[in-house]
Write an enzyme that holds these catalytic residues in place. Structure first.
Site, PDB file in Angstrom:
ATOM      1  N   TRP A 103       0.876  -1.219   0.048  1.00 35.79           N
ATOM      2  CA  TRP A 103       0.079  -0.040   0.066  1.00 35.79           C
ATOM      3  C   TRP A 103       0.888   1.170   0.001  1.00 35.79           C
ATOM      4  O   TRP A 103       0.476   2.351  -0.787  1.00 35.79           O
ATOM      5  CB  TRP A 103      -1.071  -0.049   1.058  1.00 35.79           C
ATOM      6  CG  TRP A 103      -1.876  -1.331   1.124  1.00 35.79           C
ATOM      7  CD1 TRP A 103      -1.834  -2.115   2.047  1.00 35.79           C
ATOM      8  CD2 TRP A 103      -2.601  -1.793   0.109  1.00 35.79           C
ATOM      9  NE1 TRP A 103      -2.802  -3.373   1.593  1.00 35.79           N
ATOM     10  CE2 TRP A 103      -3.286  -3.093   0.246  1.00 35.79           C
ATOM     11  CE3 TRP A 103      -3.082  -1.112  -1.219  1.00 35.79           C
ATOM     12  CZ2 TRP A 103      -4.152  -3.606  -0.401  1.00 35.79           C
ATOM     13  CZ3 TRP A 103      -4.177  -1.669  -1.988  1.00 35.79           C
ATOM     14  CH2 TRP A 103      -4.542  -3.257  -1.361  1.00 35.79           C
ATOM     15  N   ASP A 170      -2.548   6.541   6.499  1.00 37.42           N
ATOM     16  CA  ASP A 170      -3.204   5.616   5.893  1.00 37.42           C
ATOM     17  C   ASP A 170      -3.676   4.464   7.190  1.00 37.42           C
ATOM     18  O   ASP A 170      -2.656   3.934   7.371  1.00 37.42           O
ATOM     19  CB  ASP A 170      -2.957   4.934   4.606  1.00 37.42           C
ATOM     20  CG  ASP A 170      -3.820   3.804   4.212  1.00 37.42           C
ATOM     21  OD1 ASP A 170      -4.798   3.584   4.813  1.00 37.42           O
ATOM     22  OD2 ASP A 170      -3.485   3.225   3.084  1.00 37.42           O
ATOM     23  N   LYS A 194     -12.674  -2.778   7.302  1.00 32.73           N
ATOM     24  CA  LYS A 194     -11.860  -3.512   8.139  1.00 32.73           C
ATOM     25  C   LYS A 194     -12.452  -3.334   9.752  1.00 32.73           C
ATOM     26  O   LYS A 194     -12.841  -4.535  10.438  1.00 32.73           O
ATOM     27  CB  LYS A 194     -10.512  -3.207   8.090  1.00 32.73           C
ATOM     28  CG  LYS A 194      -9.937  -3.777   6.778  1.00 32.73           C
ATOM     29  CD  LYS A 194      -8.460  -3.481   6.493  1.00 32.73           C
ATOM     30  CE  LYS A 194      -8.296  -4.047   5.297  1.00 32.73           C
ATOM     31  NZ  LYS A 194      -8.504  -3.494   3.879  1.00 32.73           N
TER      32      LYS A 194
END
Length: 357
Positions: A103, A170, A194
């Site tokens: 990511w 993030d 999540k």
């Protein structure tokens, strides 16, 4: 009878049972309106109240004041890889980014479309099994971007870097898993699927004063300021996903907030990592001080036994434990809603498997 499943999916992932029940009820009749949550107007007072309450709980959980705005946007964290630099970075600035895996690497590539980028940490030398905390951040850096938890690689920042640049996080895979100093960040974003809801909505928490500093023309739908002015209702938002996030946020508070989440998450992570470390059949290559409490990535010592172990997991209702395609091995995701009993059941399975091989 249906076999009990243990949901270790990395995302979209397990939700609290009561959230699923409340969301299901709202599909038939939302707040006694006689309408489904799927068919109410997004500008109706009913839905404005949902957004406002969700924003209020987010700020309460994070301990943030009115210097910050909470937005519910679309496009996933993946869109934030470009929306952050589009709003904050120009050719006069510089984006300092930590590349600790899949990511972070995507964030590097997208930021490069809008201005200069410097990778201030690249942990590929050890297959991203650790977090490099010594960063050489250029003095002209506009911001430092970190991925607070690396879902794929199984590493997590347990304290955040100090920098005079803006700090961007993030937090898609570890948002609300523990109390932390959210005020250290100038912008935080997180896909909801999540720890805070269902897929389809992305939360952005931004310090208002950092916006509007660059000359670039920004399309309205990508301009944070336009979303702030419109109260997250610039266009039709993902109504149902935001509602599921509200239910999940209420659930977190009802459980005792972030301190309660951390207590449960540490108990789950410690149980699993201790089971791995005390077994000769399994091993975890992640540096101990950098191990994620959300996503444990580990391997069988004898890799030829991996398929047999995954087959046993499937047979016993252990869902989503196959490692990410680029990493392999086993990955057990232990988000807020995962009960301790699921980790206990998984550890029992590991022990019985180890005895038989």
């Amino acid at each position: 009878t249906i076999m009990q499943l243990h949901n270790f999916n990395s995302g979209p992932s397990i939700l609290p049972q009561e959230v699923l029940e409340q969301a299901a009820a709202a599909i038939h009749n939302f707040n006694n309106t006689g309408l489904s949550i799927l068919e109410i107007g997004h500008r109706s007072s009913h839905f404005v109240e949902v957004v406002t309450e969700a924003q209020t709980i987010v700020k309460r959980l994070m301990g943030l004041d009115d210097a910050y705005e909470v937005l519910f946007l679309q496009g996933g964290a993946t869109m934030q890889f470009m929306q952050v630099p589009m709003n904050l970075l120009d050719e006069n600035g510089l984006a300092a980014i930590c590349d600790n895996g899949v990511w972070g690497n995507k964030a590097v590539k997208e930021a490069g479309l809008f201005g200069p980028v410097k990778v201030v940490s690249d942990t590929a030398d050890k297959k991203h099994t650790y977090i490099n905390k010594v960063l050489d951040i250029p003095s002209n850096a506009t911001y430092l971007h970190i991925t607070t938890n690396n879902t794929v690689e199984g590493t997590q920042w347990h304290s955040y870097p100090q920098t005079s640049a803006l700090l961007i996080g993030d937090m898609s895979s570890d948002i609300f898993c523990r109390p932390t100093n959210f005020k250290q960040f100038d912008l935080i974003y997180a896909g909801a699927q999540k720890n805070m809801g269902a897929a389809g909505v992305t939360m952005v928490v931004v310090k208002k004063e950092i916006l509007g500093k660059i000359d670039r023309k920004i399309p309205a739908i990508l301009d944070y300021r336009k979303h702030i002015e419109a109260g997250s209702l610039l266009n039709t938002p993902p109504v149902f996903s935001i509602y599921v996030s509200l239910l999940t946020l209420r659930w977190i508070e009802a459980q005792g907030g972030l301190a309660a989440m951390e207590k449960l998450n540490l108990a789950k992570a410690n149980l699993l990592y201790n089971t791995i470390d005390s077994s000769t059949a399994f091993h975890c290559p992640i540096a101990k001080e950098d191990r994620s409490i959300m996503n444990a990535v580990f391997f069988l010592t004898d890799t030829s036994k991996e398929e047999a172990f995954l087959a046993l997991c499937k047979k016993e209702g252990m869902i989503g434990v196959k490692g990410y395609r680029t990493v392999g091995g086993i990955r057990v995701s232990m988000y807020n809603a995962l009960p301790y009993s699921s980790v206990e059941a998984f550890c029992d399975l590991m022990k019985s498997f180890a005895e038989k091989i």
